[in-house]
Design a protein around this motif. Structure first.
Motif, PDB file in Angstrom:
ATOM      1  N   VAL A  11      39.676  43.475  35.291  1.00 33.39           N
ATOM      2  CA  VAL A  11      40.176  43.707  36.647  1.00 33.39           C
ATOM      3  C   VAL A  11      39.284  42.942  37.617  1.00 33.39           C
ATOM      4  CG1 VAL A  11      40.593  45.415  38.458  1.00 33.39           C
ATOM      5  CG2 VAL A  11      41.203  45.940  36.086  1.00 33.39           C
ATOM      6  N   LEU A  12      39.903  42.089  38.405  1.00 36.40           N
ATOM      7  CA  LEU A  12      39.205  41.360  39.456  1.00 36.40           C
ATOM      8  C   LEU A  12      39.363  42.128  40.752  1.00 36.40           C
ATOM      9  CD1 LEU A  12      40.537  37.752  38.748  1.00 36.40           C
ATOM     10  CD2 LEU A  12      38.495  38.852  37.804  1.00 36.40           C
ATOM     11  N   LYS A  13      38.288  42.234  41.505  1.00 37.88           N
ATOM     12  CA  LYS A  13      38.320  42.942  42.788  1.00 37.88           C
ATOM     13  C   LYS A  13      38.026  41.967  43.913  1.00 37.88           C
ATOM     14  CE  LYS A  13      37.174  47.278  40.654  1.00 37.88           C
ATOM     15  NZ  LYS A  13      36.219  48.354  40.497  1.00 37.88           N
ATOM     16  N   ALA A  14      38.203  42.415  45.138  1.00 45.77           N
ATOM     17  CA  ALA A  14      37.988  41.571  46.307  1.00 45.77           C
ATOM     18  C   ALA A  14      36.661  40.825  46.190  1.00 45.77           C
ATOM     19  CB  ALA A  14      38.022  42.400  47.582  1.00 45.77           C
ATOM     20  N   GLY A  15      36.730  39.499  46.380  1.00 51.41           N
ATOM     21  CA  GLY A  15      35.554  38.653  46.289  1.00 51.41           C
ATOM     22  C   GLY A  15      35.345  38.019  44.929  1.00 51.41           C
ATOM     23  N   ASP A  16      36.056  38.493  43.898  1.00 51.33           N
ATOM     24  CA  ASP A  16      35.911  37.927  42.552  1.00 51.33           C
ATOM     25  C   ASP A  16      36.682  36.623  42.432  1.00 51.33           C
ATOM     26  OD1 ASP A  16      34.403  40.135  41.880  1.00 51.33           O
ATOM     27  OD2 ASP A  16      35.963  41.078  40.641  1.00 51.33           O
ATOM     28  N   PHE A  17      36.146  35.722  41.627  1.00 58.17           N
ATOM     29  CA  PHE A  17      36.726  34.396  41.405  1.00 58.17           C
ATOM     30  C   PHE A  17      36.760  34.129  39.907  1.00 58.17           C
ATOM     31  CE2 PHE A  17      36.114  29.720  41.006  1.00 58.17           C
ATOM     32  CZ  PHE A  17      37.260  29.300  41.676  1.00 58.17           C
ATOM     33  N   LEU A  18      37.881  33.607  39.430  1.00 57.35           N
ATOM     34  CA  LEU A  18      38.066  33.322  38.004  1.00 57.35           C
ATOM     35  C   LEU A  18      38.757  31.981  37.850  1.00 57.35           C
ATOM     36  CD1 LEU A  18      38.264  34.243  34.958  1.00 57.35           C
ATOM     37  CD2 LEU A  18      40.464  35.269  35.580  1.00 57.35           C
ATOM     38  N   VAL A  19      38.277  31.158  36.907  1.00 56.17           N
ATOM     39  CA  VAL A  19      38.922  29.894  36.569  1.00 56.17           C
ATOM     40  C   VAL A  19      39.362  29.970  35.114  1.00 56.17           C
ATOM     41  CG1 VAL A  19      38.682  27.395  36.353  1.00 56.17           C
ATOM     42  CG2 VAL A  19      37.473  28.603  38.177  1.00 56.17           C
ATOM     43  N   ILE A  20      40.652  29.696  34.883  1.00 56.14           N
ATOM     44  CA  ILE A  20      41.217  29.693  33.538  1.00 56.14           C
ATOM     45  C   ILE A  20      41.372  28.233  33.104  1.00 56.14           C
ATOM     46  CG2 ILE A  20      43.201  30.344  32.122  1.00 56.14           C
ATOM     47  CD1 ILE A  20      41.899  32.799  33.253  1.00 56.14           C
ATOM     48  N   PRO A  21      40.701  27.819  32.026  1.00 56.77           N
ATOM     49  CA  PRO A  21      40.839  26.428  31.579  1.00 56.77           C
ATOM     50  C   PRO A  21      42.219  26.166  30.972  1.00 56.77           C
ATOM     51  CG  PRO A  21      39.038  27.559  30.414  1.00 56.77           C
ATOM     52  CD  PRO A  21      39.756  28.579  31.237  1.00 56.77           C
ATOM     53  N   PRO A  22      42.640  24.900  30.943  1.00 57.62           N
ATOM     54  CA  PRO A  22      43.909  24.559  30.293  1.00 57.62           C
ATOM     55  C   PRO A  22      43.919  25.067  28.845  1.00 57.62           C
ATOM     56  CG  PRO A  22      43.023  22.645  31.439  1.00 57.62           C
ATOM     57  CD  PRO A  22      41.958  23.709  31.470  1.00 57.62           C
ATOM     58  N   GLY A  23      45.103  25.461  28.395  1.00 52.14           N
ATOM     59  CA  GLY A  23      45.263  25.919  27.020  1.00 52.14           C
ATOM     60  C   GLY A  23      44.868  27.357  26.776  1.00 52.14           C
ATOM     61  N   THR A  24      44.473  28.093  27.811  1.00 53.24           N
ATOM     62  CA  THR A  24      44.028  29.479  27.661  1.00 53.24           C
ATOM     63  C   THR A  24      45.151  30.437  28.058  1.00 53.24           C
ATOM     64  OG1 THR A  24      41.756  28.831  28.173  1.00 53.24           O
ATOM     65  CG2 THR A  24      42.288  31.165  28.357  1.00 53.24           C
ATOM     66  N   LEU A  25      45.510  31.310  27.150  1.00 51.44           N
ATOM     67  CA  LEU A  25      46.529  32.332  27.410  1.00 51.44           C
ATOM     68  C   LEU A  25      46.048  33.242  28.533  1.00 51.44           C
ATOM     69  CD1 LEU A  25      49.183  33.739  26.432  1.00 51.44           C
ATOM     70  CD2 LEU A  25      47.703  35.169  25.016  1.00 51.44           C
ATOM     71  N   HIS A  26      46.927  33.529  29.487  1.00 52.68           N
ATOM     72  CA  HIS A  26      46.585  34.449  30.566  1.00 52.68           C
ATOM     73  C   HIS A  26      47.843  35.053  31.176  1.00 52.68           C
ATOM     74  CE1 HIS A  26      47.158  30.540  32.515  1.00 52.68           C
ATOM     75  NE2 HIS A  26      47.379  31.172  33.663  1.00 52.68           N
ATOM     76  N   ALA A  27      47.644  36.136  31.901  1.00 53.41           N
ATOM     77  CA  ALA A  27      48.717  36.836  32.614  1.00 53.41           C
ATOM     78  C   ALA A  27      48.040  37.641  33.710  1.00 53.41           C
ATOM     79  CB  ALA A  27      49.483  37.756  31.664  1.00 53.41           C
ATOM     80  N   PHE A  28      48.821  38.111  34.674  1.00 52.80           N
ATOM     81  CA  PHE A  28      48.211  38.896  35.740  1.00 52.80           C
ATOM     82  C   PHE A  28      49.222  39.820  36.388  1.00 52.80           C
ATOM     83  CE2 PHE A  28      49.329  34.707  37.285  1.00 52.80           C
ATOM     84  CZ  PHE A  28      50.087  34.961  38.414  1.00 52.80           C
ATOM     85  N   ALA A  29      48.673  40.881  36.992  1.00 52.52           N
ATOM     86  CA  ALA A  29      49.462  41.884  37.704  1.00 52.52           C
ATOM     87  C   ALA A  29      48.519  42.602  38.656  1.00 52.52           C
ATOM     88  CB  ALA A  29      50.078  42.886  36.726  1.00 52.52           C
ATOM     89  N   ALA A  30      49.066  43.158  39.726  1.00 52.67           N
ATOM     90  CA  ALA A  30      48.238  44.022  40.569  1.00 52.67           C
ATOM     91  C   ALA A  30      47.734  45.159  39.694  1.00 52.67           C
ATOM     92  CB  ALA A  30      49.051  44.545  41.750  1.00 52.67           C
ATOM     93  N   ALA A  31      46.501  45.560  39.906  1.00 54.08           N
ATOM     94  CA  ALA A  31      45.933  46.653  39.110  1.00 54.08           C
ATOM     95  C   ALA A  31      46.700  47.948  39.400  1.00 54.08           C
ATOM     96  CB  ALA A  31      44.452  46.816  39.432  1.00 54.08           C
ATOM     97  N   PRO A  32      46.738  48.855  38.436  1.00 54.42           N
ATOM     98  CA  PRO A  32      47.442  50.123  38.667  1.00 54.42           C
ATOM     99  C   PRO A  32      46.945  50.810  39.943  1.00 54.42           C
ATOM    100  CG  PRO A  32      46.805  49.931  36.368  1.00 54.42           C
ATOM    101  CD  PRO A  32      46.144  48.794  37.096  1.00 54.42           C
ATOM    102  N   GLY A  33      47.876  51.223  40.771  1.00 53.28           N
ATOM    103  CA  GLY A  33      47.549  51.917  42.011  1.00 53.28           C
ATOM    104  C   GLY A  33      46.999  51.024  43.111  1.00 53.28           C
ATOM    105  N   ALA A  34      47.038  49.706  42.896  1.00 57.00           N
ATOM    106  CA  ALA A  34      46.464  48.793  43.886  1.00 57.00           C
ATOM    107  C   ALA A  34      47.443  47.689  44.246  1.00 57.00           C
ATOM    108  CB  ALA A  34      45.177  48.165  43.327  1.00 57.00           C
ATOM    109  N   THR A  35      47.268  47.149  45.431  1.00 53.04           N
ATOM    110  CA  THR A  35      47.923  45.902  45.817  1.00 53.04           C
ATOM    111  C   THR A  35      46.935  44.784  45.508  1.00 53.04           C
ATOM    112  OG1 THR A  35      47.054  46.026  48.065  1.00 53.04           O
ATOM    113  CG2 THR A  35      49.232  47.027  47.664  1.00 53.04           C
ATOM    114  N   ALA A  36      47.378  43.541  45.614  1.00 56.28           N
ATOM    115  CA  ALA A  36      46.472  42.416  45.402  1.00 56.28           C
ATOM    116  C   ALA A  36      46.873  41.283  46.332  1.00 56.28           C
ATOM    117  CB  ALA A  36      46.501  41.964  43.950  1.00 56.28           C
ATOM    118  N   ASP A  37      45.881  40.672  46.941  1.00 65.64           N
ATOM    119  CA  ASP A  37      46.057  39.501  47.795  1.00 65.64           C
ATOM    120  C   ASP A  37      45.180  38.417  47.162  1.00 65.64           C
ATOM    121  OD1 ASP A  37      46.391  37.659  49.818  1.00 65.64           O
ATOM    122  OD2 ASP A  37      45.542  38.927  51.398  1.00 65.64           O
ATOM    123  N   VAL A  38      45.809  37.360  46.640  1.00 65.55           N
ATOM    124  CA  VAL A  38      45.096  36.411  45.785  1.00 65.55           C
ATOM    125  C   VAL A  38      45.391  34.975  46.209  1.00 65.55           C
ATOM    126  CG1 VAL A  38      44.746  35.668  43.391  1.00 65.55           C
ATOM    127  CG2 VAL A  38      45.367  38.049  43.865  1.00 65.55           C
TER     128      VAL A  38
END
Length: 177
Positions: free
Chosen positions: A95-122
């Motif tokens: 779970v990434l929270k406000a201020g967190d930064f993540l870089v996904i390299p090419p070829g890496t499986l990933h997915a995302f959703a707002a965390a349960p009970g939370a909104t997300a602005d990304v």
């Protein structure tokens, strides 16, 4: 701002850029939406010399952002402005929270959703860019029932967006991926 090439001197070395500075005013930015998110389109490959695409997504509470997928050419970055974003990276969920930064390299499986009970602005960026604004527009039309989901599958090479089954992500979402 001009659209001509920019010549700059940096430490005595001439550098030539193939695009002009890009300024997108928030109040004037194009938006696209689906039932659970609003995407603000900031800069796409067509006006960045192919170097990057950037957009901002605001997700409703618990909204699914993207099913499991990978990009063969692009690195995807996530900067959480507010709220919390649940992310699959490979087989791990974090779970990434406000201020967190993540870089996904090419070829890496990933997915995302707002965390349960939370909104997300990304803030999302892709390097290199790949005409992602057209993909986001298409995605919005599909999710609103205005276009056939097969169009997304048919566009995987064009937009460097390749969907992959992930039992881990499916289980995380309670079988509703």
């Amino acid at each position: 701002m001009t659209t001509e090439k920019n010549d700059q001197k940096l430490n005595g070395t001439a550098h030539v850029t193939d695009f002009a500075p890009v300024l997108t005013r928030g109040a004037e930015a194009e938006t696209t939406r689906d039932p659970s998110s609003v995407m603000t389109l900031l800069a796409d490959s067509g006006n960045t010399g192919g170097r990057l695409t950037a957009y901002r997504s605001t997700f409703a509470e618990g909204a699914v952002g993207a099913p499991a997928h990978l990009h063969t050419e692009a690195a995807e970055s996530f900067f959480v402005i507010d709220g919390a974003l649940r992310v699959l990276v490979g087989e791990e969920i974090t779970v990434l929270k406000a201020g967190d930064f993540l870089v996904i390299p090419p070829g890496t499986l990933h997915a995302f959703a707002a965390a349960p009970g939370a909104t997300a602005d990304v803030l999302f960026t892709f390097t290199p860019g790949a005409g992602r604004f057209d993909y986001l527009r298409l995605l919005g039309r599909v999710l609103r029932g205005e276009a056939d989901p097969q169009e997304i599958k048919n566009s995987s090479d064009r937009f460097d967006n390749h969907y992959v089954d992930s039992p881990v992500w499916n289980e995380e979402l309670g079988g509703h991926a």
